[in-house]
Design an enzyme around this catalytic site. Structure first.
Site, PDB file in Angstrom:
ATOM      1  N   HIS A 177       0.890  -1.264  -0.234  1.00  0.00           N
ATOM      2  CA  HIS A 177       0.086   0.100   0.098  1.00  0.00           C
ATOM      3  C   HIS A 177       0.860   1.091   0.144  1.00  0.00           C
ATOM      4  O   HIS A 177       0.608   2.293  -0.796  1.00  0.00           O
ATOM      5  CB  HIS A 177      -0.868   0.118   1.262  1.00  0.00           C
ATOM      6  CG  HIS A 177      -2.105  -0.876   0.889  1.00  0.00           C
ATOM      7  ND1 HIS A 177      -2.053  -2.255   1.071  1.00  0.00           N
ATOM      8  CD2 HIS A 177      -3.450  -0.646   1.137  1.00  0.00           C
ATOM      9  CE1 HIS A 177      -3.181  -2.876   1.112  1.00  0.00           C
ATOM     10  NE2 HIS A 177      -4.143  -1.973   0.820  1.00  0.00           N
ATOM     11  N   HIS A 221       1.388  -3.682   9.285  1.00  0.00           N
ATOM     12  CA  HIS A 221       2.853  -3.529   8.957  1.00  0.00           C
ATOM     13  C   HIS A 221       3.374  -2.796  10.121  1.00  0.00           C
ATOM     14  O   HIS A 221       2.989  -2.400  10.939  1.00  0.00           O
ATOM     15  CB  HIS A 221       3.126  -2.681   7.844  1.00  0.00           C
ATOM     16  CG  HIS A 221       2.455  -3.437   6.506  1.00  0.00           C
ATOM     17  ND1 HIS A 221       3.435  -4.347   5.873  1.00  0.00           N
ATOM     18  CD2 HIS A 221       1.370  -3.117   5.808  1.00  0.00           C
ATOM     19  CE1 HIS A 221       2.561  -4.702   4.682  1.00  0.00           C
ATOM     20  NE2 HIS A 221       1.483  -4.098   4.819  1.00  0.00           N
TER      21      HIS A 221
END
Length: 286
Positions: A206, A248
């Protein structure tokens, strides 16, 4: 009947003490001789002190004599490889410290990892931002704009954006498959349209996609100043949402920003013009 003196003389001449030796002179008198006159003095030190005996044997061995002249450091210090293991490098210590800080900070910032987290109420908003940076909406939207573009310039821009998104998926998938870093332990695997490589965390796809698309839009679309600011904010929020949702670690997102920035430079190098695009589409249709 033999006298006791004769027996004592026979005993001294035949057996006697193991530490002494003797002989008779011409007058028949028995003289004792100390072993100190016949044996080297080192043997007495060996028998009296076992530690000194072992050291003496080691010092008199052929291997010790051959290696004593080569270098003095080998006799007095440890081998070089042992010293390396006992003294880790500065780079190794720095990387271990950075990893520990990364894990600690990522866990502290994962405030939207689940509904009962401290900021769990804004989790739906973070998931909406997450979907806005997903690859599938971008691929579908770019393909739709490419199909409905009514000018050669619009088709050129949309075609290169579509190829850039494909390139991003390939590069991120390769890096994830090579590094194989697991996602944070507090992450919930409820991501939108996850694939097999999405099990791994490094780097954030992303973050790479949002940075690359932001640079692409700012470079090839005419946008007003407020819209340019919104594009930059959107790119940063996409990366931030990955950490807040626990998807993450911090280093995954930071490296994703850097990788996406460099990916745009690669897209510019591989830019396909309108004439090249038409020729490529003709080859595909033919």
């Amino acid at each position: 009947m033999p006298s006791p003196k004769a027996k004592n003389s026979a005993t001294r001449s035949g057996g006697g003490s193991p530490g002494l030796s003797g002989s008779t002179n011409g007058n028949g008198r028995y003289e004792f001789m100390s072993l100190n006159r016949t044996l080297p003095p080192t043997l007495f030190r060996q028998g009296s002190d076992p530690t000194a005996t072992a050291r003496l044997r080691a010092s008199e061995s052929p291997t010790r004599r051959r290696g004593s002249g080569s270098s003095s450091s080998s006799n007095t210090g440890m081998p070089e490889e042992d010293c390396m293991r006992l003294n880790p490098s500065f780079i190794g210590i720095a990387l271990s410290s950075l990893l520990a800080i990364d894990l600690w900070l990522s866990k502290r910032l994962g405030v939207c990892a689940c509904e009962d987290s401290s900021w769990g109420s804004i989790r739906p908003l973070m998931k909406l931002i997450e979907i806005s940076g997903h690859g599938i909406p971008w691929l579908v939207g770019t393909a739709y704009c490419l199909y409905n573009a009514d000018s050669a310039a619009g088709q050129e821009i949309m075609f290169n954006l579509f190829m850039a998104l494909i390139l991003d998926l390939i590069l991120v998938g390769i890096v994830k498959a090579v590094v194989r870093r697991r996602r944070p332990s507090h992450n919930r695997m409820d991501m939108f349209a996850a694939t097999s490589v999405d099990r791994y965390s490094f780097p954030s796809g992303h973050a790479t996609r949002s940075t690359m698309c932001a640079r692409f839009l700012l470079a090839h679309l005419v946008l007003a100043a407020p819209m340019r600011v919104l594009v930059i904010l959107w790119s940063g929020l996409v990366g931030l949402s990955r950490v807040l949702l626990g998807r993450h670690n911090v280093t995954d997102v930071l490296f994703g920003f850097l990788m996406g920035y460099c990916q745009y430079n690669l897209v510019e190098m591989l830019w396909v013009s309108s004439l090249g695009m038409q020729g490529l589409l003709g080859l595909i249709q033919g």
